[in-house]
Write a protein that holds these residues in place. Structure first.
Motif, short mmCIF file in Angstrom:
data_model
loop_
_atom_site.label_atom_id
_atom_site.label_comp_id
_atom_site.label_asym_id
_atom_site.label_seq_id
_atom_site.Cartn_x
_atom_site.Cartn_y
_atom_site.Cartn_z
N TRP A 222 0.83 -1.21 0.00
CA TRP A 222 0.00 0.00 0.00
C TRP A 222 0.86 1.26 0.00
O TRP A 222 1.95 1.28 0.57
N VAL A 223 0.34 2.30 -0.62
CA VAL A 223 1.00 3.61 -0.66
C VAL A 223 -0.07 4.69 -0.60
O VAL A 223 -1.25 4.44 -0.83
N GLY B 292 5.39 11.37 2.33
CA GLY B 292 5.25 12.32 1.24
C GLY B 292 6.27 12.18 0.12
O GLY B 292 6.13 12.79 -0.93
N ARG B 293 7.30 11.37 0.33
CA ARG B 293 8.31 11.15 -0.72
C ARG B 293 7.76 10.20 -1.77
O ARG B 293 6.85 9.43 -1.51
N SER B 294 8.36 10.22 -2.95
CA SER B 294 7.92 9.34 -4.04
C SER B 294 8.01 7.86 -3.66
O SER B 294 8.96 7.46 -2.98
N SER C 89 -1.88 8.06 7.73
CA SER C 89 -1.02 9.08 7.17
C SER C 89 -1.85 10.24 6.60
O SER C 89 -2.91 10.02 6.01
N THR C 90 -1.34 11.46 6.76
CA THR C 90 -2.00 12.63 6.20
C THR C 90 -1.38 13.06 4.87
O THR C 90 -1.81 14.04 4.28
N ALA C 91 -0.39 12.33 4.40
CA ALA C 91 0.26 12.67 3.12
C ALA C 91 -0.70 12.45 1.96
O ALA C 91 -1.54 11.55 1.98
#
Length: 157
Positions: A7-8, A20-22, A40-42
């Motif tokens: 998952w991402v 937040g990074r790629s 996560s809030t990203a």
């Protein structure tokens, strides 16, 4: 799928990590669990990295504004075993998830088949198949359906 560490988060259609990074479709170290993604809030959404036997048949622009389906989508869904299907982020497409042997991606006439090294943005909006209700939360074997699509057998119908 929920048990997998594939998952991402995402920003638009771009996969990102919970920091937040790629994120990369080929680097599992950039993927995480669904529970970490949920907290996560990203980004502005979440998605799944295909592979490990889990694939997706992506039907683009197959839902008309009135909610009816294109003839090709009706044909594909009729040939599809009960499996998890959700409406895409655009609201005009469908993602059919299931077990698909890993093979190169395929795309033709608004139909895509992916089973590895591909990110799919998810919505969690289960598709309601006419006369059958919401799609089940299970993954069926879609190898035969994927083969029919990739060989062009269903595309001629």
């Amino acid at each position: 799928m929920a048990a997998q560490k594939r998952w991402v988060k995402c920003q638009g259609k771009r996969p990102i990590q919970t920091n937040g990074r790629s994120a990369s479709t080929t680097k599992p170290a950039t993927w995480t669990t669904i529970s970490q993604v949920a907290t996560s809030t990203a980004g502005d959404g979440y998605g799944y990295m295909l592979g490990g036997g889990i694939g997706c048949i992506d039907l683009d622009h197959c839902i008309y504004a009135d909610g009816t389906l294109t003839a090709l989508a009706v044909s594909i869904l009729a040939a599809c075993p009960d499996t998890y299907v959700e409406v895409s982020a655009s609201g005009a497409g469908l993602h059919i998830f299931g077990m698909i042997s890993e093979c190169p991606g395929w795309k033709r006439s608004g139909v895509e088949v992916y089973s590895r090294e591909r990110f799919i943005r998810m919505t969690g909006q289960r598709f309601e198949r006419p006369g059958r209700g919401p799609a089940p939360i299970l993954l069926a074997n879609l190898d035969e359906l994927a083969a029919q699509l990739c060989e062009g057998r269903m595309m001629r119908e």
